[in-house]
Scaffold this motif. Sequence first.
Motif, short mmCIF file in Angstrom:
data_model
loop_
_atom_site.label_atom_id
_atom_site.label_comp_id
_atom_site.label_asym_id
_atom_site.label_seq_id
_atom_site.Cartn_x
_atom_site.Cartn_y
_atom_site.Cartn_z
N SER A 83 -2.29 3.16 -4.39
CA SER A 83 -1.56 1.92 -4.65
C SER A 83 -0.11 2.12 -4.23
CB SER A 83 -1.65 1.60 -6.15
OG SER A 83 -0.87 0.49 -6.47
N ALA A 100 0.16 -2.86 -2.01
CA ALA A 100 -0.96 -2.59 -1.11
C ALA A 100 -1.91 -1.65 -1.85
CB ALA A 100 -0.47 -1.94 0.18
N ASP A 102 -5.17 0.60 -1.14
CA ASP A 102 -6.05 1.20 -0.15
C ASP A 102 -7.21 1.82 -0.92
OD1 ASP A 102 -4.41 0.56 2.07
OD2 ASP A 102 -3.11 2.24 1.55
N SER A 104 -10.93 3.52 -1.47
CA SER A 104 -11.93 4.40 -0.89
C SER A 104 -13.17 4.40 -1.79
CB SER A 104 -11.38 5.82 -0.75
OG SER A 104 -12.39 6.71 -0.31
N GLU A 114 -16.16 -3.89 1.02
CA GLU A 114 -15.19 -4.98 1.12
C GLU A 114 -15.55 -6.14 0.21
OE1 GLU A 114 -15.21 -5.57 5.37
OE2 GLU A 114 -13.46 -4.24 5.64
N LYS A 137 -1.98 -6.65 -0.65
CA LYS A 137 -2.80 -6.40 0.53
C LYS A 137 -3.90 -5.42 0.14
CE LYS A 137 -2.65 -4.46 5.16
NZ LYS A 137 -1.89 -3.62 6.07
N THR A 139 -7.11 -3.10 1.44
CA THR A 139 -7.80 -2.49 2.57
C THR A 139 -8.86 -1.54 2.02
OG1 THR A 139 -6.16 -0.72 2.77
CG2 THR A 139 -5.86 -2.63 4.18
N ALA A 141 -11.07 1.80 3.05
CA ALA A 141 -11.12 2.93 4.01
C ALA A 141 -12.52 3.07 4.56
CB ALA A 141 -10.70 4.22 3.31
#
Length: 141
Positions: A83, A100, A102, A104, A114, A137, A139, A141
């Motif tokens: 984060s 953001a 990210d 995994s 997703e 945001k 995302t 991985a």
Amino acid sequence: MAVDVLYETKAKATGGRDGAAETLSGSFKVQLSTPKELGGAGGAGNNPEELFAAGYAACFIGALKFVGGQEKIAIPADTSIVSTVGIGPRSEGGFGLEVALDVSLPGLDKSEAEALVAKAHEVCPYSNATRGNIDVKLTVA
């Protein structure tokens, strides 16, 4: 919007960004230090953005587990989130944050991961608290 509160906690801060914070239960205590980038001395303490980043990441994993349980999808034990929380002046005045996450989810198909992340973003309390106020945001991985 009413919330059926099932748990609450209390924390106390003193001294602002260069002070200290602790839970009233005594289970958590932290020294605070303003980063050099924000005009502080830096130092060994933590700052509110670091605490927010850690809390959001941990809470979001909880939301993934909740959604995974509903969808009958096992969330991998080694799931992790990095984060990133940024702070700076807003064009409208004052200061703002951006986040953001990210995510995994090792071993899960990317499209499945997703979809889980999108659903977790709808139920996570941090996501609900920030929606419309902070750019987040996501995302995978």
